[in-house]
Write an enzyme that holds these catalytic residues in place. Structure first.
Site, PDB file in Angstrom:
ATOM      1  N   CYS A  88     -73.016  43.443-112.256  1.00  0.00           N
ATOM      2  CA  CYS A  88     -74.310  44.339-111.766  1.00  0.00           C
ATOM      3  C   CYS A  88     -74.115  45.673-111.874  1.00  0.00           C
ATOM      4  CB  CYS A  88     -74.903  43.727-110.532  1.00  0.00           C
ATOM      5  SG  CYS A  88     -73.546  44.104-109.157  1.00  0.00           S
ATOM      6  N   HIS A 164     -74.547  44.941-104.436  1.00  0.00           N
ATOM      7  CA  HIS A 164     -75.502  44.863-105.584  1.00  0.00           C
ATOM      8  C   HIS A 164     -75.793  46.377-106.116  1.00  0.00           C
ATOM      9  CE1 HIS A 164     -77.953  42.985-108.586  1.00  0.00           C
ATOM     10  NE2 HIS A 164     -79.225  43.388-107.954  1.00  0.00           N
TER      11      HIS A 164
END
Length: 323
Positions: A88, A164
């Site tokens: 990510c 994230h």
């Protein structure tokens, strides 16, 4: 299509990200840690091409707002859905790079952008996963540790926090949030190209407000122009102005003072780059053989057991002192 292969975990660090970007052939940019989005801090970093925000992912805490639909003008946006575990950070970086026409992507990433221009978000995500260039550069930061399978999250399947990365940047006069786990880009409203970070700050603060007051695991980085290039341009501008002045001009003193200050900043930046390079080299190096040889040598010289006994005794004393 090539196999997607495995993607390693990489550390959230501006030195890592800057070298990763350079490894993909991109020129003239770098990553900087951001401690505040106030106007003064952002002014020092300009131009800022985009922001990357790290936070603890929670189920149901996806986009700040509902993604805009494809027919709402998203055709000009490179948005890829995340189909790769552990990638990510790289995907958030690509979300900025591939949406800024003022960044020199280099030939390979430029070809990738052109090749995937008409792909759907999920197909763009698959294209990223199958890019030999992007995957190999990403995995060059794999930990050289034989006790950990670097290509998989060692905490996978455990009750561990998951972090994230998402990107914020202006695109065609609007501020966008690009999150690979979302269904599409999120239009956060019109923005001024010179002050878009103020609006991004509001969106980030809103996201942080969803967490409790005790949650401190956030990080923010900015993709900026290469500071060395900026400083060199400033020096060239001063030199050009000084050439037009007579030797006894009073302005020369101020120009010389400005030049010394810029040279100082340039030296600090060069030292930081050297530190980044050393840290990245250490990250990639496997120290296990050296440690094994050191322990083996100490054992041969009958020095290992006394050191172990000493360390155990110190540990017992520390524990006793805490009680």
């Amino acid at each position: 299509m090539a196999e997607a292969g495995n993607w390693c975990l990489i550390e959230s660090d501006p030195g890592v990200f800057t070298e990763l970007i350079s490894g993909m052939g991109v020129h003239g940019v770098q990553m900087e840690e951001v401690w505040s989005l106030d106007s003064e801090s952002m002014e020092r970093l300009k131009p800022v091409y985009g922001l990357i925000f790290l936070f603890k992912w929670q189920q149901g805490h996806s986009a700040t707002a509902e993604p805009t639909q494809p027919d709402g003008g998203n055709d000009h946006i490179f948005f890829a859905q995340q189909v790769i575990h552990n990638a990510c950070a790289t995907q958030a970086i690509l979300s900025i790079l591939l949406n800024r026409p003022d960044i020199d992507l280099g030939p390979e990433l430029s070809n990738f952008k052109e090749f995937t221009a008409d792909f759907s978000p999920d197909m763009k995500g698959l294209a990223i996963s199958n890019s030999d260039l992007i995957r190999s550069v990403h995995n060059s930061f794999a930990r050289s540790d034989p006790f950990v399978n670097e290509m998989h999250d060692p905490n996978a399947g455990k009750d561990e926090d998951v972090y994230h990365f998402i990107a914020y940047l202006p695109i065609h006069g609007a501020l966008y949030e690009l999150d690979g786990l979302s269904q599409g880009p999120v239009n956060l409203g019109p923005c001024d190209e010179d002050h878009w970070t103020d609006q991004a700050n509001e969106a980030i603060q809103q996201r942080m407000a969803r967490y409790g007051d005790t949650e401190l695991h956030f990080s923010l980085m900015a993709l900026t122009r290469d500071r060395l290039d900026t400083y060199q341009e400033q020096l060239d501008e001063i030199d050009a102005l000084m050439l037009s002045l007579p030797d006894d001009a009073p302005e020369r003193r101020q120009f010389n003072s400005n030049r010394m200050e810029i040279e100082h900043h340039m030296q600090l930046e060069q030292e930081k780059r050297s530190r980044w390079h050393r840290e990245n080299t250490l990250r990639k190096h496997n120290f296990i053989p050296m440690i094994y040889q050191l322990l083996h040598t100490l054992a041969e010289k009958k020095q290992l057991d006394p050191l172990i006994t000493e360390a155990v005794d110190k540990g017992k004393k520390r524990n006793a002192a805490k009680q």
